[in-house]
Design a protein around this motif. Structure first.
Motif, short mmCIF file in Angstrom:
data_model
loop_
_atom_site.label_atom_id
_atom_site.label_comp_id
_atom_site.label_asym_id
_atom_site.label_seq_id
_atom_site.Cartn_x
_atom_site.Cartn_y
_atom_site.Cartn_z
N MET A 80 0.81 -1.21 0.00
CA MET A 80 0.00 0.00 0.00
C MET A 80 0.84 1.26 0.00
SD MET A 80 -3.17 -0.97 2.51
CE MET A 80 -3.67 0.72 2.60
N ASP A 81 2.11 1.18 0.41
CA ASP A 81 2.97 2.36 0.40
C ASP A 81 3.37 2.77 -1.01
OD1 ASP A 81 2.83 2.31 3.12
OD2 ASP A 81 4.83 1.49 3.43
N GLU A 130 -1.35 3.14 -4.03
CA GLU A 130 -2.49 3.60 -3.23
C GLU A 130 -3.83 3.24 -3.87
OE1 GLU A 130 -1.96 7.76 -2.62
OE2 GLU A 130 -0.07 7.51 -1.56
#
Length: 193
Positions: free
Chosen positions: A53-54, A57
């Motif tokens: 998720m970093d 997004e």
């Protein structure tokens, strides 16, 4: 003799009604991608992918489907694509199914029986999805894997379907979400095994 004829006619009527021209699609592959500088970039197959998720997004699904109905759908037909986003625990038990996502699209090409086309779906903002499921009592740590199941709920050719016609082959859309760099290699090993 009259009874046999009536029974045969009723069976024919029932089969005729059941054979209505609904759009039935079978999933061949599920991909994912991202938008960068107003353009879409395919990143790879979704099946078994570990998504950080970093670095991603928004998840944008893309699906290769085959028209397995016996009907032709012309380019002026529009359809509504519905999506169920499912969350599973380590034991494969369904924790939550979010069925609130749908969007309408034109087909834009003539779709003949056995034709394969690629369709895309709206982007999924992963952090907002996690915030939403947290309000439903599910924490990120409880989720082992995610699964997208898409279907058709309406076409302008035949109206609203009584039940969503979900794509076969939905197992091509199982994926894993991680936060941060830690644990990605371990997750990849688990996926491979």
């Amino acid at each position: 003799m009259k009874r046999i004829f009536l029974f045969t006619a009723l069976i024919g009527l029932f089969l005729g009604v059941d054979a209505q021209d609904t759009l039935k699609l079978k999933t061949v592959n599920t991909y994912y991608g991202k938008i960068q500088q107003n353009s879409y970039f395919r990143l790879g197959k979704l099946d078994g992918t570990v998504i950080n998720m970093d670095t991603l997004e928004f998840l944008i699904p893309e699906i290769d489907v085959v028209n397995v109905s016996n009907e032709t759908f012309t380019s002026d037909v529009s359809y509504e694509q519905a999506m169920d986003l499912c969350f599973y625990d380590d034991g494969g038990n369904l924790l939550l199914k979010d069925s609130g996502v749908s969007s309408k699209h034109p087909i834009m090409i003539e779709l003949l029986p056995d034709d394969t086309v690629t369709i895309s779906f709206m982007g999924l903002p992963l952090m907002l999805v996690l915030d939403d499921i947290k309000t439903k009592g599910i924490d990120f740590e409880q989720i082992s894997y995610w699964k997208i199941i898409t279907g058709i709920s309406f076409t302008s050719k035949d109206g609203t379907y009584s039940d969503k016609v979900f794509y076969e082959g939905a197992d091509t859309s199982i994926f894993y979400i991680v936060k941060g760099g830690a644990g990605i290699e371990e997750m990849k090993q688990n996926v491979n095994s």
